[in-house]
Enzyme design. Structure first.
Site, PDB file in Angstrom:
ATOM      1  N   LYS A  52      -0.730  60.603   5.568  1.00 49.17           N
ATOM      2  CA  LYS A  52      -1.092  59.427   6.375  1.00 49.17           C
ATOM      3  C   LYS A  52      -2.604  59.239   6.346  1.00 49.17           C
ATOM      4  O   LYS A  52      -3.358  60.227   6.387  1.00 49.17           O
ATOM      5  CB  LYS A  52      -0.596  59.641   7.814  1.00 49.17           C
ATOM      6  CG  LYS A  52      -0.778  58.427   8.730  1.00 49.17           C
ATOM      7  CD  LYS A  52      -0.212  58.704  10.120  1.00 49.17           C
ATOM      8  CE  LYS A  52      -0.315  57.513  11.040  1.00 49.17           C
ATOM      9  NZ  LYS A  52       0.240  57.786  12.398  1.00 49.17           N
ATOM     10  N   SER A 127       3.476  54.337  14.039  1.00 50.43           N
ATOM     11  CA  SER A 127       2.425  53.942  13.119  1.00 50.43           C
ATOM     12  C   SER A 127       2.523  54.616  11.744  1.00 50.43           C
ATOM     13  O   SER A 127       1.903  54.115  10.798  1.00 50.43           O
ATOM     14  CB  SER A 127       1.047  54.243  13.733  1.00 50.43           C
ATOM     15  OG  SER A 127       0.896  55.626  13.968  1.00 50.43           O
ATOM     16  N   SER A 151       5.026  57.976  16.816  1.00 49.09           N
ATOM     17  CA  SER A 151       4.667  57.464  15.490  1.00 49.09           C
ATOM     18  C   SER A 151       5.187  58.239  14.293  1.00 49.09           C
ATOM     19  O   SER A 151       5.058  57.768  13.165  1.00 49.09           O
ATOM     20  CB  SER A 151       3.147  57.352  15.371  1.00 49.09           C
ATOM     21  OG  SER A 151       2.734  56.149  15.954  1.00 49.09           O
TER      22      SER A 151
HETATM   23  N1  GLN Z   1       3.620  52.850  19.180  1.00 51.55           N
HETATM   24  C1  GLN Z   1       2.826  53.673  20.055  1.00 51.55           C
HETATM   25  C2  GLN Z   1       1.465  53.051  20.224  1.00 51.55           C
HETATM   26  O1  GLN Z   1       1.281  51.995  19.738  1.00 51.55           O
HETATM   27  C3  GLN Z   1       2.716  55.057  19.498  1.00 51.55           C
HETATM   28  C4  GLN Z   1       1.705  55.196  18.431  1.00 51.55           C
HETATM   29  C5  GLN Z   1       1.542  56.598  17.930  1.00 51.55           C
HETATM   30  O2  GLN Z   1       2.364  57.483  18.225  1.00 51.55           O
HETATM   31  N2  GLN Z   1       0.446  56.820  17.210  1.00 51.55           N
HETATM   32  O3  GLN Z   1       0.599  53.595  20.816  1.00 51.55           O
END
Ligand code: GLN
Length: 446
Positions: A52, A127, A151
Site C-alpha cells: 500500500k 482505503s 481499511s
Molecule cells: N473508512 C474509514 C475512514 O475513512 C477507515 C479508514 C481506514 O481504516 N484507514 O476513516
C-alpha cells in the site's frame, strides 16, 4: 508472470500507483544467486508482493495517493518492508488507496479510482482498495494494507479475499505514514487464510522504532491452522445484524454460523451496547489525530511546495490548499475544531471516555466467548460514484469494523458467499494478541 498478469488486467483494474519492475527483477536475480550459492529459502521466498502506498519504500515513490507527496522518494524502508525483504518476497509495486487512508472506496485517491475485479463498475472498497483488488485480480500473491477503522477488512470483503487487522501493537508502524496513531495497524491481504498466517509471521514482532510496539512472544501462526473448532464459543453481536444490514449479508452470516455449528462450535447472540456511539467516537478521535499528524505536510519538509508564496504563512496555506484533497481537508478541519481550547473537553476527551466503554463491551464479551462473528460490512460493494457526494453514508459503511479498531483487538475478514455476483465478507474478531484463534477459526471455515 506477475508483470504479465498486471499488463493484462491493469487497464481495467488500475490497482497500482507505481510499478517497481526494474527493482523487482534485481531483487529476484539476487535471490536466485543466493540460492545457487546454497542459501536457505526465506519464509516468503520469491513471492510477488504489493505494498500500500502509505508504507515507505527506500527509493521507490510513496505518495499516499496524495498530490502532496506525488514526487516523494523515501530515504528508508518501513520496518514491515525490511521484514518482507528478509523473508525474501519481491516488491512488485505500490498500490492505490484513499488519500492518506481516509475513505472506504478508493474514490478519494487523487490520481484515479481502483476498480473491483468482480465488476469494474463497483468500488473495491478502501482505503486499501488497490491492495485488495490487486490480490483478487491475481496480480500479486499478497499485499500489505493498513487498517485504522476497517481499511484492510472492508476492501477484503468487497473483493472476496482475506484481510487481517492484527492486534494494535503487534506489527510495527515505523515507516507507515501516520493517519490516526492510536488506531493504525498494518496487516496482510491474501487469497486464503494460510497465506495470511505466513505473511503475519513475517511482519509481526517487537520494534524499538515504534513506541507502541508490543514486546510479546510471536507464536507459530501456521501450526495453529488445525481445522479443529470443536467446543469453540462464538458470540454474535446483535448490533451487527440489526437495522441497516443488507438482508443478503445477514443471510450469508447466518449460513456461516450453521457451518460452525456443524463443526462442533456453539454460538449465542450477545450485545455490544455501545456500538451506536462507535462512528461518532471514531470520527472525532481519528480526525483529531489526523489533524495533528498531517501538520508535518507544510510544503517545506516533504513533497510538493507551492510556487511564488508571499511569505511563510502563505507558503503553508498555498501548499496545503493545493496538496490536500477535499476529504483530507474535511478531516483536518473537523479534528482541529475538536482539539481547540474550549471544545477539547466536550469532544476529544468525551470521545476518549466513550472509547473506553466500547473497549469494555469487548472485554466483557471475551469473558464468555472465544471469538465474535458478524459481517465485515453492512452491504456488498457499491457502484463507483454512488456514495461519493455523501460522506455520512460513506462513514456508516464501517459500523462493523470501527468498534474493533477502537478496542484494539484483532479481526479477519474472509469470504462467506455472494450477493448478486458480489462477494460478502465474514468478520471474525478475537481477544488481544490471540491471532492464533482468529486464524484457526477462519481457516476451518474456508
Ligand atoms: N473508512 C474509514 C475512514 O475513512 C477507515 C479508514 C481506514 O481504516 N484507514 O476513516
Amino acid at each position: 508472470a506477475s508483470y504479465s498478469r498486471i499488463g493484462a488486467t491493469e487497464p481495467a483494474i488500475k490497482a497500482f500507483l507505481t510499478l517497481n519492475e526494474e527493482g523487482a527483477r534485481a531483487q529476484a536475480d539476487k535471490l536466485d544467486r543466493q540460492l545457487q550459492e546454497g542459501a536457505e529459502r526465506g519464509l516468503l521466498f520469491g513471492l510477488p508482493a504489493g505494498i500500500k502506498d502509505n508504507i515507505v519504500t527506500e527509493g521507490l515513490r510513496t505518495t499516499c495517493a496524495s498530490q502532496f507527496l506525488s514526487n516523494y522518494n523515501p530515504i528508508y524502508d518501513a520496518t514491515v518492508v525490511s521484514k518482507l525483504n528478509a523473508a525474501q518476497s519481491v516488491t512488485i509495486g505500490k498500490l492505490n488507496m484513499d488519500e492518506f487512508a481516509m475513505g472506504g472506496s478508493n474514490e478519494n485517491s487523487r490520481f484515479f479510482p481502483t476498480r473491483n475485479p468482480w465488476n469494474t463498475d463497483y468500488v473495491p472498497g478502501g482505503s486499501s482498495g488497490g491492495s485488495a483488488a490487486s490480490v483478487a485480480a491475481g496480480q500479486v500473491y499478497f499485499a500489505l494494507g493498513s487498517d485504522t477503522g476497517g481499511s484492510i477488512r472492508q476492501p477484503a470483503a468487497y473483493c472476496g479475499i482475506v484481510g487481517l487487522k492484527p492486534t494494535y501493537g503487534l506489527v510495527s508502524r515505523f515507516g507507515l505514514v501516520a493517519f490516526a496513531s492510536s488506531l493504525d495497524q498494518i496487516g496482510p491481504l491474501t487469497k486464503n487464510v494460510e497465506d495470511s498466517a505466513y505473511v503475519l509471521q513475517a511482519i509481526a514482532g517487537y520494534d524499538r522504532m515504534d513506541s507502541t510496539s508490543a514486546n510479546v512472544d510471536i507464536p507459530d501462526y501456521t501450526s495453529a491452522l488445525t481445522g479443529d473448532v470443536k467446543g469453540l464459543r462464538i458470540g454474535v453481536p446483535k448490533e451487527y445484524l440489526g437495522e441497516g444490514i443488507d438482508p443478503r449479508v445477514k443471510e450469508a452470516v447466518l449460513e456461516a454460523l450453521k457451518v460452525y455449528e456443524s463443526m462442533g462450535a456453539t454460538w449465542e447472540e450477545i450485545s455490544l451496547p455501545h456500538t451506536d456511539y462507535a462512528i461518532a467516537t471514531y470520527y472525532l478521535l481519528a480526525s483529531s489525530e489526523a489533524s495533528s499528524n498531517l501538520a508535518r505536510f507544510d510544503g517545506v519538509r516533504y513533497g510538493v511546495r507551492a510556487d511564488n508564496p508571499d511569505n511563510l504563512i502563505d507558503l503553508y496555506r498555498k501548499s496545503r490548499s493545493q496538496g490536500f484533497g477535499p476529504e483530507v481537508k474535511r478531516r483536518i478541519m473537523l479534528g482541529t475544531y475538536a482539539l481547540s481550547s474550549g471544545y477539547y473537553d466536550a469532544y476529544y476527551l468525551k470521545a476518549q471516555k466513550v472509547r473506553t466503554l466500547i473497549k469494555q463491551d469487548f472485554d466483557k464479551a471475551f469473558e464468555q466467548y472465544d471469538i465474535l462473528i458478524g459481517p465485515t460490512a453492512p452491504t456488498p460493494a457499491f457502484r463507483i460514484g454512488e456514495q461519493v457526494g455523501d460522506p455520512l453514508t460513506m462513514y456508516l459503511n464501517d459500523i462493523c469494523t470501527i468498534p474493533v479498531s477502537l478496542a484494539g483487538v484483532p479481526a479477519i475478514s474472509i469470504p462467506c458467499g455472494f450477493a448478486d455476483g458480489l462477494p460478502v465478507g465474514l468478520q471474525i474478531i478475537g481477544k488481544a494478541f490471540d491471532e492464533t484463534t482468529v486464524l484457526r477459526a477462519a481457516h476451518a471455515f474456508e
